[in-house]
Every structure is written in C-alpha cells, then in structure tokens.
Design a protein around this motif. Structure first.
Motif, short mmCIF file in Angstrom:
data_model
loop_
_atom_site.label_atom_id
_atom_site.label_comp_id
_atom_site.label_asym_id
_atom_site.label_seq_id
_atom_site.Cartn_x
_atom_site.Cartn_y
_atom_site.Cartn_z
N LYS A 30 16.92 37.01 -8.97
CA LYS A 30 18.19 37.42 -8.37
C LYS A 30 18.71 36.32 -7.44
N SER A 31 19.98 35.95 -7.63
CA SER A 31 20.61 35.06 -6.66
C SER A 31 21.02 35.88 -5.45
N GLN A 32 21.20 35.22 -4.34
CA GLN A 32 21.51 35.92 -3.09
C GLN A 32 22.90 35.54 -2.60
N ARG A 33 23.78 36.51 -2.59
CA ARG A 33 25.12 36.29 -2.07
C ARG A 33 25.10 36.58 -0.56
N HIS A 99 32.29 37.60 -10.65
CA HIS A 99 31.22 36.98 -11.43
C HIS A 99 31.78 35.82 -12.25
N THR A 114 25.80 30.29 -4.23
CA THR A 114 26.18 31.59 -4.77
C THR A 114 27.51 32.01 -4.16
N GLN A 362 21.98 44.04 -10.99
CA GLN A 362 20.68 43.47 -11.32
C GLN A 362 20.23 43.96 -12.68
N CYS A 367 22.99 39.37 -12.08
CA CYS A 367 21.64 39.27 -11.51
C CYS A 367 21.72 38.68 -10.11
N TYR A 368 22.13 39.52 -9.16
CA TYR A 368 22.27 39.06 -7.80
C TYR A 368 22.04 40.19 -6.82
N TYR A 370 22.99 41.21 -2.42
CA TYR A 370 23.74 40.83 -1.23
C TYR A 370 22.81 40.88 -0.02
#
Length: 371
Positions: A30-33, A99, A114, A362, A367-368, A370
């Motif tokens: 998961k990327s993190q915003r 996105h 991100t 997710q 796939c992120y 917050y």
C-alpha cells in the motif's frame, strides 16, 4: 494507437472483474497518501514540479480546446460534470479521477511520491493563511486585479485554455478566497457526515458542506462546477474527500464496500443546484443533512447563508448540463439508481472501470492508505 491500447485494456479489465461484485483482492504494498501539512519541503516541491510537468506536456486525446495534459484533465471533468455531481457516482468517479491524476504524474512526469491531500479542517475559516497557499512551497495565494489572477507561486503564469465553465478561452488561474465560506470545512461538519449510517445519507452530506467549503473557500476557478480542475488545488481537495469516504467505509467493513446508491441524474442543474442555496432531492426538504435553513450554508452567514458571495447560495450559475439519455447503456446500471456495476469513464485517459472496482482503496486496482 494509444486509444486502441486503452480500449483493449478496458476490455481485458471488464473480463477480469465480474461486474457489480466488490471483492478484497490482494493489495501488495500500500502506498501512503499524506496530508500536505506533513510533507517535507522536498516532497512538496516534487509534487509541484510534477504538476508543472503536466502543464508542459502536449495534449494527446484529441479533445477540442486542451493544449496540455493538465488541460485534458480539466476537459474530461467538463465532459463528466452533469453526470458525476449530485448523483450516487460523485464519490466513486472522483476517487478514480484522483487515482488517474496520480498515475499520470508518475508515468509521464517521473513523480515518485504519492497523491497528497489537504487536511481542510486545519484551515477551516482561515484559508487565507493556509500553508497550501505559500508562494514557494505551496500553490500560490489569492487572486488580485480585474481578473483575480493568482499573483505568486508556481502556477501564476499558466494560461488555462479550458473554462470558465464549458467555454474554451485563454485565461489565468483565478481565485477569490472567502474565509467565511471556508468555515464549511470545519471538523464539526465532517463529523456529522461520518456519523451517517448509510451511503444514501453520508454521500449528500459529504458533497454538501465539506465539499462546498473547499471549492467556495478558494473561489474563482475552483468555484466553477465545470472547470474547477483548472486550479491545481482541486486535486488535493478531492483527495481529502476521498480520504473521508474511505474513513467512513473503514468504520464498517466489509458492509460498506457494498453500500452504494443514489440517482444517476441530478434533480436540478441550474444555479449549483436549485434555488435558495438548496440541494433539491436531498433529505430534509432540499437541505444538507444537519443544516437548518432549507439548505442554506453556512447557517447564519450574510447573504442568506452565502457568506456574502452570491445571493441565495455560495455558487454562481453554471448553466445547464447536457440531457441524460440512454442511461442503461451509458452507465451500466439497470435503471436510474447507481449500482456497483455503474461504469466510470475517464474519456480515454484511463480504461473504464465500474464502481465495484473502486469501492475498496486496497482492493487490487487501488492500493493505498491515508495517514
């Protein structure tokens, strides 16, 4: 050739994911915003430079008007406006738009971060002094002069070819910051929406004060229902709204991964929308849930709840959207109610997907998280 590839990708995607079914697919990493307020100076400059890159790349999709990839994002919002506001697809469509924006920044402008979001309650009632409007590590400040053009920051010289509204004209990015209207973004208003138990009440609440506070508080281009993505702040504002929706969904998973409804056609599409600042068709005699005064906002403000910006509501007239015909073919729904099978289109910028594909941030396609 690019459109052909996109079409093939859409076909493959439609075969791979059963229409109308939301599943928790594997989400590898998961990327993190993050909130803009928490970014380092280098992270802020990297994002701003990526947006400037988007403004320098030539348009590719053949739309009338756009000169750059940035313009094309604004144009696709113009195309979609009458079908993605005050309807059930409002949150899903804008989730996919953010996105798409992040994807293009990464793949075409070498952005390695991100998508940031604007934690707006921190600045509610005081947008004027927000760090997001810093002239060096932000998006520039308020507008000035006869056209309210932004006077500083990385985007002050950009000539926008799209808007105002549905028009095609060269103009600056303009702002008219209104701290009174920005107070609509206050945490108390957000909390009212988070307390809603069903999407049918949460979505119009979120599209009301929290949504209106961001657009109305910045004003200018951001206040135009059609061409608001002409201000780069639009994307951080809608990333924030996406964060709120996901926060609400996460309170009751997996039930809320299936909770979608709403009309596919706005009840009104005149003065943003309806009269007297109201949201016709929403619960409470056209009012935003939790707000007294027949939908005027914010309560007690001058100008009949409009903070003195416009009579009867904080938004200017925006014209009439194109008539919606052949809903079943266009939307992938069996009728005029938004379902998981509802088709979301980016008009060739990315393959079409369904609401089911974006319900879970997710879930595979997205796939992120917050933070």
């Amino acid at each position: 050739m690019k459109l052909l590839i996109l079409g093939l990708a859409a076909a493959i995607l439609s075969q791979a994911a059963p229409t109308g079914v939301s599943t928790r697919a594997a989400c590898a990493t998961k990327s993190q915003r993050k909130a803009w307020h928490t970014l380092t100076r280098d992270e802020k400059l990297a994002y701003l430079n990526a947006e400037k890159c988007l403004m320098s790349l030539p348009a590719e999709l053949g739309f009338e008007g756009p000169r750059t990839r940035f313009d094309e994002f604004q144009k696709l919002h113009v195309f979609a406006t009458s079908t993605v506001h005050f309807v059930g697809a409002f949150l899903p469509w804008h989730r996919y738009l953010i996105h798409t924006h992040e994807h293009v920044l990464k793949t075409e402008c070498n952005y390695t971060g991100t998508h940031p979001y604007w934690d707006e309650p921190l600045d509610a009632g005081n947008f004027t002094h927000s760090i997001l409007l810093d002239p060096e590590t932000g998006f520039g400040g308020d507008g000035a002069g006869p056209n309210n053009c932004i006077q500083n920051g990385p985007f002050k010289h950009y000539v926008n070819a799209i808007g105002p509204g549905q028009s095609i004209t060269d103009h600056c990015i303009d702002r008219q910051i209104n701290d009174c209207t920005s107070a609509m973004a206050a945490q108390t208003n957000v909390d009212q929406c988070m307390a809603m138990q069903n999407f049918s009440t949460m979505w119009p609440c979120l599209e009301g004060a929290p949504h209106g506070g961001g657009h109305g508080g910045i004003g200018g281009e951001m206040l135009n229902l059609w061409s608001s993505p002409g201000d780069p702040l639009f994307y951080l504002h809608h990333a924030y709204l996406d964060k709120l929706w996901w926060q609400w969904q996460a309170m009751d998973l997996p039930l809320r991964l299936q909770d979608i409804t709403g009309s596919n056609q706005p009840v009104s599409f005149g003065p943003f929308p309806g009269t007297n600042g109201s949201f016709p068709g929403f619960p409470g005699n056209g009012s935003i849930p939790g707000f007294p005064g027949n939908g005027t906002f914010p309560p007690g403000g001058p100008g009949n709840g409009s903070c003195g910006m416009f009579p009867g509501g904080p938004f200017p007239p925006v014209g009439t959207g194109p008539p919606r015909t052949n809903l079943v073919k266009r939307d992938g729904d069996p009728g005029n109610v938004t379902t998981l099978g509802h088709v979301l289109t980016m008009f060739g910028m990315m393959p079409n997907v369904t609401v089911a594909d974006v319900m879970d941030v997710q879930g595979g396609l997205l796939c992120y998280e917050y933070i």
